[in-house]
Design an enzyme around this catalytic site. Structure first.
Site, PDB file in Angstrom:
ATOM      1  N   CYS A 199       0.973  -1.285  -0.074  1.00  0.00           N
ATOM      2  CA  CYS A 199       0.025  -0.066  -0.057  1.00  0.00           C
ATOM      3  C   CYS A 199       0.857   1.085  -0.038  1.00  0.00           C
ATOM      4  CB  CYS A 199      -0.820  -0.002   1.127  1.00  0.00           C
ATOM      5  SG  CYS A 199      -0.098   0.083   2.750  1.00  0.00           S
ATOM      6  N   HIS A 217       4.235   1.469  11.624  1.00  0.00           N
ATOM      7  CA  HIS A 217       2.843   1.244  12.693  1.00  0.00           C
ATOM      8  C   HIS A 217       2.676   2.340  13.634  1.00  0.00           C
ATOM      9  CE1 HIS A 217       4.548  -2.534  11.269  1.00  0.00           C
ATOM     10  NE2 HIS A 217       3.255  -2.737  10.906  1.00  0.00           N
ATOM     11  N   CYS A 221       2.364   5.671   9.183  1.00  0.00           N
ATOM     12  CA  CYS A 221       1.581   6.000   8.197  1.00  0.00           C
ATOM     13  C   CYS A 221       0.541   7.181   8.480  1.00  0.00           C
ATOM     14  CB  CYS A 221       0.794   4.678   7.876  1.00  0.00           C
ATOM     15  SG  CYS A 221      -0.608   4.937   6.488  1.00  0.00           S
ATOM     16  N   HIS A 261      -0.231  -5.852  19.151  1.00  0.00           N
ATOM     17  CA  HIS A 261       0.363  -5.384  17.754  1.00  0.00           C
ATOM     18  C   HIS A 261       0.991  -3.921  17.884  1.00  0.00           C
ATOM     19  CE1 HIS A 261       0.336  -3.977  13.639  1.00  0.00           C
ATOM     20  NE2 HIS A 261       0.114  -5.032  13.381  1.00  0.00           N
ATOM     21  N   GLU A 269       0.873  -1.040  16.222  1.00  0.00           N
ATOM     22  CA  GLU A 269       0.157  -0.315  15.933  1.00  0.00           C
ATOM     23  C   GLU A 269      -0.802   0.066  17.094  1.00  0.00           C
ATOM     24  OE1 GLU A 269      -2.521  -0.424  12.218  1.00  0.00           O
ATOM     25  OE2 GLU A 269      -4.004   0.557  13.594  1.00  0.00           O
ATOM     26  N   THR A 295      -6.356  -0.315  11.990  1.00  0.00           N
ATOM     27  CA  THR A 295      -6.444  -0.253  10.488  1.00  0.00           C
ATOM     28  C   THR A 295      -6.635  -1.507   9.706  1.00  0.00           C
ATOM     29  OG1 THR A 295      -3.828  -0.208  10.219  1.00  0.00           O
ATOM     30  CG2 THR A 295      -5.299   2.105  10.246  1.00  0.00           C
ATOM     31  N   CYS A 349      -8.301   0.919   7.227  1.00  0.00           N
ATOM     32  CA  CYS A 349      -7.880   1.756   6.237  1.00  0.00           C
ATOM     33  C   CYS A 349      -8.200   1.551   4.798  1.00  0.00           C
ATOM     34  CB  CYS A 349      -6.295   2.104   6.280  1.00  0.00           C
ATOM     35  SG  CYS A 349      -5.467   0.932   5.539  1.00  0.00           S
ATOM     36  N   ASN A 395      -2.522  -7.578   8.660  1.00  0.00           N
ATOM     37  CA  ASN A 395      -3.396  -7.390   7.232  1.00  0.00           C
ATOM     38  C   ASN A 395      -3.484  -8.764   6.505  1.00  0.00           C
ATOM     39  OD1 ASN A 395      -2.205  -6.555   4.685  1.00  0.00           O
ATOM     40  ND2 ASN A 395      -0.886  -5.501   6.156  1.00  0.00           N
ATOM     41  N   SER A 426       1.753  -5.371   2.950  1.00  0.00           N
ATOM     42  CA  SER A 426       3.218  -5.146   3.330  1.00  0.00           C
ATOM     43  C   SER A 426       3.954  -6.042   2.332  1.00  0.00           C
ATOM     44  CB  SER A 426       3.472  -5.345   4.671  1.00  0.00           C
ATOM     45  OG  SER A 426       2.853  -6.449   5.222  1.00  0.00           O
TER      46      SER A 426
HETATM   47  S1  SF4 Z   1      -2.320  -0.693   5.599  1.00  0.00           S
HETATM   48 FE1  SF4 Z   1      -3.110   1.014   5.525  1.00  0.00          FE
HETATM   49  S2  SF4 Z   1      -2.731   2.056   7.693  1.00  0.00           S
HETATM   50 FE2  SF4 Z   1      -1.147   0.498   7.358  1.00  0.00          FE
HETATM   51  S3  SF4 Z   1       0.725   1.471   6.190  1.00  0.00           S
HETATM   52 FE3  SF4 Z   1      -0.804   0.646   4.427  1.00  0.00          FE
HETATM   53  S4  SF4 Z   1      -2.343   2.481   4.295  1.00  0.00           S
HETATM   54 FE4  SF4 Z   1      -1.280   2.681   6.120  1.00  0.00          FE
END
Ligand code: SF4
Length: 302
Positions: free
Chosen positions: A12, A73, A95, A123, A125, A162, A190, A220, A262
């Site tokens: 992302c 994070h 982010c 986590h 974040e 997120t 997000c 994620n 990621s």
């Molecule tokens: S997954 Fe969403 S919150 Fe995490 S780095 Fe990517 S855009 Fe940012």
């Protein structure tokens, strides 16, 4: 075999930004350079950064000089203050969408809200978000934890990590509004997470096997595999091409591929190459259908 790549898959904008900032720091900074925890949750990205001389530490106290990179994070304000008090140069790659949650919880805490944070306690974040509104935040992840959340007649708000699943967030919300009629909702999942989940769901029901490319440490990516698994029971999470097992595809024709936010593109391509190889070993010429979006992703912070 037919191999289908989802419309949205892989890194992302927030992850790209963090990696770019870390690489630039590796090239330009003087003295030792460290990153607090993992810059993003992908083992290959972390190893590549280590090869560039940037090593991960678990605690600011481990760094006595040089530069400290804060991961995508984010962290609690006390961590940045600690690093600065040690005269470290701080490069903050948090982010912007995580920083937005920091601002939301800080504003809610200032107004004395009870804040319910849907996320994984351990986590990075979530721990960072908690640090922005310490005494006001109650972290929970399972539905069974809801009865243990504090009862109050005062203002209550819900925020989310997120990378939570949209469907799960809605299920939790339905339970919480019964308990807290006054609940104020901030859906902070997000856009990148939502797009990856939605595009995996769009194909998973028609696939024999779903492959999610991402590290186990990536929240994620794990969530994507779970979401895809809801429609396609043969759903696997793989870190790299060599994790893909030929026996998963015995008698199977249609394989969907997605990847966490990621996961670098070269790892996705490596997995697709491996799937094509497996298909050829079975005497079938593979076809690859790519429905990747040509739309440029960007970070929209309201
Ligand atoms: S997954 Fe969403 S919150 Fe995490 S780095 Fe990517 S855009 Fe940012």
């Amino acid at each position: 075999m037919e191999i289908f790549l989802t419309e949205y898959a892989g890194v992302c904008v927030g992850v790209k930004r963090a990696i770019k900032m870390a690489h630039k720091t590796a090239e330009e900074a003087h003295g030792p350079i460290f990153v607090l925890h993992e810059i993003v949750h992908n083992t290959h990205v972390v190893n590549d950064l280590a090869n560039r001389g940037v090593h991960s530490v678990d605690d600011v106290a481990e760094v006595s000089e040089g530069t400290l990179i804060i991961s995508a994070h984010g962290v609690a304000p006390s961590v940045i203050a600690d690093a600065k008090s040690r005269q470290l140069d701080v490069v903050d790659t948090t982010c912007p969408l995580v920083s937005k949650i920091h601002r939301i919880v800080k504003a809610l805490a200032d107004k004395n809200y009870t804040i319910l944070l849907l996320g994984e306690k351990s986590h990075d974040e979530v721990m960072g978000v908690q640090g922005h509104a310490k005494d006001h935040i109650h972290i929970f992840h399972r539905k069974e934890e809801i009865p243990g959340l504090p009862m109050t007649d005062g203002p209550v708000a819900l925020v989310s990590q997120t990378t939570q699943s949209i469907k799960y967030f809605d299920e939790i919300l339905a339970l919480l509004v019964e308990r807290y009629p006054q609940l104020e909702v901030h859906n902070t999942i997000c856009d990148a997470t939502e797009k990856r989940q939605t595009s995996a769901l769009a194909i998973a029901g028609n696939m024999d096997v779903m492959i999610t490319v991402g590290s186990m440490s990536s929240a994620n990516s794990r969530r994507l595999q779970e979401v895809a698994g809801g429609l396609c029971p043969a759903s696997y999470l793989v870190d790299k091409a060599t994790d893909v097992q030929a026996e998963w595809f015995t008698g199977q024709e249609r394989v969907g591929v997605t990847a966490g936010a990621s996961t670098p593109d070269y790892l996705i391509e490596g997995v697709i190459d491996r799937l094509m190889e497996i298909s050829r070993e079975r005497g079938m010429e593979p076809t690859v259908v790519r429905s990747e979006s040509s739309e440029e992703e960007f970070i929209e912070v309201h």
